[in-house]
Write a protein that holds these residues in place. Sequence first.
Motif, PDB file in Angstrom:
ATOM      1  N   HIS A 179     -16.878   7.653  -4.870  1.00 31.50           N
ATOM      2  CA  HIS A 179     -16.617   7.077  -6.199  1.00 31.50           C
ATOM      3  C   HIS A 179     -15.190   7.313  -6.689  1.00 31.50           C
ATOM      4  CE1 HIS A 179     -20.913   8.144  -5.837  1.00 31.50           C
ATOM      5  NE2 HIS A 179     -21.076   6.929  -6.325  1.00 31.50           N
ATOM      6  N   ILE A 180     -14.629   8.477  -6.315  1.00 30.68           N
ATOM      7  CA  ILE A 180     -13.321   8.893  -6.850  1.00 30.68           C
ATOM      8  C   ILE A 180     -12.521   9.583  -5.733  1.00 30.68           C
ATOM      9  CG2 ILE A 180     -12.143  10.252  -8.656  1.00 30.68           C
ATOM     10  CD1 ILE A 180     -14.943  10.551 -10.037  1.00 30.68           C
ATOM     11  N   CYS A 181     -11.206   9.424  -5.758  1.00 32.16           N
ATOM     12  CA  CYS A 181     -10.320  10.243  -4.919  1.00 32.16           C
ATOM     13  C   CYS A 181      -9.338  10.921  -5.846  1.00 32.16           C
ATOM     14  CB  CYS A 181      -9.503   9.369  -3.970  1.00 32.16           C
ATOM     15  SG  CYS A 181     -10.168   9.283  -2.330  1.00 32.16           S
ATOM     16  N   THR A 182      -9.089  12.206  -5.657  1.00 35.70           N
ATOM     17  CA  THR A 182      -7.973  12.830  -6.368  1.00 35.70           C
ATOM     18  C   THR A 182      -6.850  13.050  -5.364  1.00 35.70           C
ATOM     19  OG1 THR A 182      -7.282  14.459  -8.000  1.00 35.70           O
ATOM     20  CG2 THR A 182      -8.679  15.295  -6.195  1.00 35.70           C
ATOM     21  N   ILE A 183      -5.646  12.698  -5.792  1.00 35.27           N
ATOM     22  CA  ILE A 183      -4.545  12.519  -4.842  1.00 35.27           C
ATOM     23  C   ILE A 183      -3.307  13.254  -5.351  1.00 35.27           C
ATOM     24  CG2 ILE A 183      -3.146  10.737  -3.691  1.00 35.27           C
ATOM     25  CD1 ILE A 183      -5.412   8.731  -4.654  1.00 35.27           C
ATOM     26  N   PRO A 184      -2.658  14.068  -4.500  1.00 34.72           N
ATOM     27  CA  PRO A 184      -1.398  14.700  -4.942  1.00 34.72           C
ATOM     28  C   PRO A 184      -0.321  13.638  -5.188  1.00 34.72           C
ATOM     29  CG  PRO A 184      -2.155  15.603  -2.820  1.00 34.72           C
ATOM     30  CD  PRO A 184      -3.011  14.418  -3.128  1.00 34.72           C
ATOM     31  N   TYR A 185       0.632  13.956  -6.058  1.00 34.70           N
ATOM     32  CA  TYR A 185       1.708  13.016  -6.405  1.00 34.70           C
ATOM     33  C   TYR A 185       2.436  12.506  -5.159  1.00 34.70           C
ATOM     34  CZ  TYR A 185       6.085  11.386  -8.497  1.00 34.70           C
ATOM     35  OH  TYR A 185       7.169  10.636  -8.858  1.00 34.70           O
ATOM     36  N   SER A 186       2.719  13.420  -4.218  1.00 30.14           N
ATOM     37  CA  SER A 186       3.482  13.046  -3.010  1.00 30.14           C
ATOM     38  C   SER A 186       2.744  12.000  -2.172  1.00 30.14           C
ATOM     39  CB  SER A 186       3.765  14.287  -2.157  1.00 30.14           C
ATOM     40  OG  SER A 186       2.537  14.876  -1.767  1.00 30.14           O
ATOM     41  N   VAL A 187       1.422  12.011  -2.234  1.00 30.78           N
ATOM     42  CA  VAL A 187       0.626  11.025  -1.487  1.00 30.78           C
ATOM     43  C   VAL A 187       0.445   9.755  -2.332  1.00 30.78           C
ATOM     44  CG1 VAL A 187      -1.619  10.579  -0.384  1.00 30.78           C
ATOM     45  CG2 VAL A 187      -0.571  12.857  -0.208  1.00 30.78           C
ATOM     46  N   PHE A 188       0.237   9.934  -3.635  1.00 29.13           N
ATOM     47  CA  PHE A 188       0.020   8.783  -4.534  1.00 29.13           C
ATOM     48  C   PHE A 188       1.199   7.821  -4.459  1.00 29.13           C
ATOM     49  CE2 PHE A 188      -3.251   8.306  -8.000  1.00 29.13           C
ATOM     50  CZ  PHE A 188      -3.029   6.963  -8.226  1.00 29.13           C
ATOM     51  N   THR A 189       2.406   8.377  -4.438  1.00 24.25           N
ATOM     52  CA  THR A 189       3.593   7.522  -4.452  1.00 24.25           C
ATOM     53  C   THR A 189       3.821   6.812  -3.113  1.00 24.25           C
ATOM     54  OG1 THR A 189       4.885   9.537  -4.039  1.00 24.25           O
ATOM     55  CG2 THR A 189       4.846   8.714  -6.297  1.00 24.25           C
ATOM     56  N   LYS A 190       3.078   7.209  -2.087  1.00 25.85           N
ATOM     57  CA  LYS A 190       3.158   6.492  -0.797  1.00 25.85           C
ATOM     58  C   LYS A 190       2.212   5.291  -0.770  1.00 25.85           C
ATOM     59  CE  LYS A 190       4.379  10.374   2.179  1.00 25.85           C
ATOM     60  NZ  LYS A 190       3.761  11.585   2.707  1.00 25.85           N
ATOM     61  N   LEU A 191       1.207   5.281  -1.643  1.00 23.95           N
ATOM     62  CA  LEU A 191       0.159   4.257  -1.560  1.00 23.95           C
ATOM     63  C   LEU A 191       0.667   2.824  -1.733  1.00 23.95           C
ATOM     64  CD1 LEU A 191      -2.832   5.996  -3.424  1.00 23.95           C
ATOM     65  CD2 LEU A 191      -2.312   6.000  -0.983  1.00 23.95           C
ATOM     66  N   PRO A 192       1.657   2.557  -2.603  1.00 26.30           N
ATOM     67  CA  PRO A 192       2.102   1.157  -2.743  1.00 26.30           C
ATOM     68  C   PRO A 192       2.981   0.676  -1.592  1.00 26.30           C
ATOM     69  CG  PRO A 192       2.786   2.513  -4.630  1.00 26.30           C
ATOM     70  CD  PRO A 192       2.351   3.437  -3.537  1.00 26.30           C
ATOM     71  N   MET A 193       3.392   1.588  -0.730  1.00 28.12           N
ATOM     72  CA  MET A 193       4.435   1.249   0.252  1.00 28.12           C
ATOM     73  C   MET A 193       3.887   0.681   1.551  1.00 28.12           C
ATOM     74  SD  MET A 193       6.842   4.539  -0.118  1.00 28.12           S
ATOM     75  CE  MET A 193       7.481   5.064  -1.693  1.00 28.12           C
ATOM     76  N   HIS A 194       4.619  -0.342   2.075  1.00 31.31           N
ATOM     77  CA  HIS A 194       4.357  -0.831   3.435  1.00 31.31           C
ATOM     78  C   HIS A 194       5.671  -1.398   3.970  1.00 31.31           C
ATOM     79  CE1 HIS A 194       2.648  -2.740   6.924  1.00 31.31           C
ATOM     80  NE2 HIS A 194       1.487  -2.141   6.664  1.00 31.31           N
ATOM     81  N   ILE A 195       6.016  -1.066   5.175  1.00 28.42           N
ATOM     82  CA  ILE A 195       7.291  -1.495   5.755  1.00 28.42           C
ATOM     83  C   ILE A 195       7.396  -3.022   5.798  1.00 28.42           C
ATOM     84  CG2 ILE A 195       6.400  -1.248   8.137  1.00 28.42           C
ATOM     85  CD1 ILE A 195      10.012  -0.595   7.053  1.00 28.42           C
ATOM     86  N   LEU A 196       6.263  -3.717   6.023  1.00 26.78           N
ATOM     87  CA  LEU A 196       6.303  -5.185   6.090  1.00 26.78           C
ATOM     88  C   LEU A 196       6.487  -5.807   4.703  1.00 26.78           C
ATOM     89  CD1 LEU A 196       3.574  -5.936   8.798  1.00 26.78           C
ATOM     90  CD2 LEU A 196       6.071  -5.858   9.061  1.00 26.78           C
ATOM     91  N   THR A 197       6.028  -5.097   3.660  1.00 29.51           N
ATOM     92  CA  THR A 197       6.284  -5.566   2.288  1.00 29.51           C
ATOM     93  C   THR A 197       7.789  -5.512   2.021  1.00 29.51           C
ATOM     94  OG1 THR A 197       4.149  -4.687   1.587  1.00 29.51           O
ATOM     95  CG2 THR A 197       5.709  -5.208  -0.155  1.00 29.51           C
ATOM     96  N   ASP A 198       8.407  -4.380   2.372  1.00 31.12           N
ATOM     97  CA  ASP A 198       9.856  -4.217   2.160  1.00 31.12           C
ATOM     98  C   ASP A 198      10.640  -5.263   2.946  1.00 31.12           C
ATOM     99  OD1 ASP A 198       9.175  -2.056   0.664  1.00 31.12           O
ATOM    100  OD2 ASP A 198       9.701  -0.562   2.179  1.00 31.12           O
ATOM    101  N   LYS A 199      10.262  -5.427   4.221  1.00 31.20           N
ATOM    102  CA  LYS A 199      10.956  -6.370   5.097  1.00 31.20           C
ATOM    103  C   LYS A 199      10.804  -7.808   4.583  1.00 31.20           C
ATOM    104  CE  LYS A 199      11.284  -6.953   9.950  1.00 31.20           C
ATOM    105  NZ  LYS A 199      10.629  -6.915  11.238  1.00 31.20           N
ATOM    106  N   GLY A 200       9.566  -8.138   4.199  1.00 30.43           N
ATOM    107  CA  GLY A 200       9.283  -9.492   3.708  1.00 30.43           C
ATOM    108  C   GLY A 200      10.040  -9.783   2.431  1.00 30.43           C
ATOM    109  N   LEU A 201      10.091  -8.820   1.522  1.00 33.03           N
ATOM    110  CA  LEU A 201      10.784  -9.017   0.245  1.00 33.03           C
ATOM    111  C   LEU A 201      12.285  -9.174   0.477  1.00 33.03           C
ATOM    112  CD1 LEU A 201      10.625  -9.206  -2.809  1.00 33.03           C
ATOM    113  CD2 LEU A 201      10.764  -6.715  -2.925  1.00 33.03           C
ATOM    114  N   ASP A 202      12.813  -8.366   1.395  1.00 30.30           N
ATOM    115  CA  ASP A 202      14.234  -8.442   1.727  1.00 30.30           C
ATOM    116  C   ASP A 202      14.593  -9.855   2.221  1.00 30.30           C
ATOM    117  OD1 ASP A 202      16.730  -7.130   2.030  1.00 30.30           O
ATOM    118  OD2 ASP A 202      16.442  -7.268   4.202  1.00 30.30           O
ATOM    119  N   GLN A 203      13.738 -10.400   3.083  1.00 33.22           N
ATOM    120  CA  GLN A 203      13.983 -11.739   3.626  1.00 33.22           C
ATOM    121  C   GLN A 203      13.885 -12.798   2.513  1.00 33.22           C
ATOM    122  OE1 GLN A 203      14.889 -12.188   6.960  1.00 33.22           O
ATOM    123  NE2 GLN A 203      15.490 -14.164   6.099  1.00 33.22           N
TER     124      GLN A 203
END
Length: 215
Positions: A179-203
């Motif tokens: 039902h719930i996950c509790t997540i440290p800040y260092s992990v939470f801030t990784k959740l929105p990231m994906h290398i293909l999102t960055d690459k695609g946006l750059d293009q």
Amino acid sequence: MKLFLDTANVEQVAEIAQWGVLDGVTTNPSLVAKEGKDFKETVLAMCTHVPNVSAQVTATDFDGMKAQADEYSGWHKHVVVKVPMTVEGLKTLSYCKKKGIRTNTTLVFSVNQAILAAKAGATIISPFIGRIDDLGQDGMDLIAEIMQAWNNYNFDTEVLVASTRHPRHIADAAQLGAHICTIPYSVFTKLPMHILTDKGLDQFQKDWELVRKKK
Ligand code: G3P
């Protein structure tokens, strides 16, 4: 699935709350000690950002836990009283259930502990999966076993996956229906990231520059 931040740092809570995805915060005595700030002020500040803030009792006997549960729950309606998974803790969970005080049972490491806490009336139980991984076992197996038991008996206690250490823990917990996950800040801030999102946006940005230049 609800997402909580595992921290006693108010600035981190304020930052992630702005994303519109944060449902709560879990604190514990170790996290509070790390920040070195006043406990009550920290909890109250967090309550302005999210509707669930776990505040852990530090007494180890029933009378002491009961007194702290009464005190913390009176601070703010968003406070969830965190109680350790001990026999004295079970008595406290039962007391809180009767008084309508929301609780989160911490330091759960077995299905039997999870069942006892649910039967005693816990609102939330927190199995610590990272600490099981640290022993060379698979903490996510415990979540799978607890969710199976929950499906068998329809417990209404929410299962909160705690001691998460990397983004895969959150995705796996979701697959199991936790039902719930509790997540440290260092992990939470990784959740929105994906290398293909960055690459695609750059293009997209580069291609859009070409369009603009043709005007
Ligand atoms: O909220 C408590 C729990 O998440 C602790 O995590 O990393 O100290 O095992 P950790």
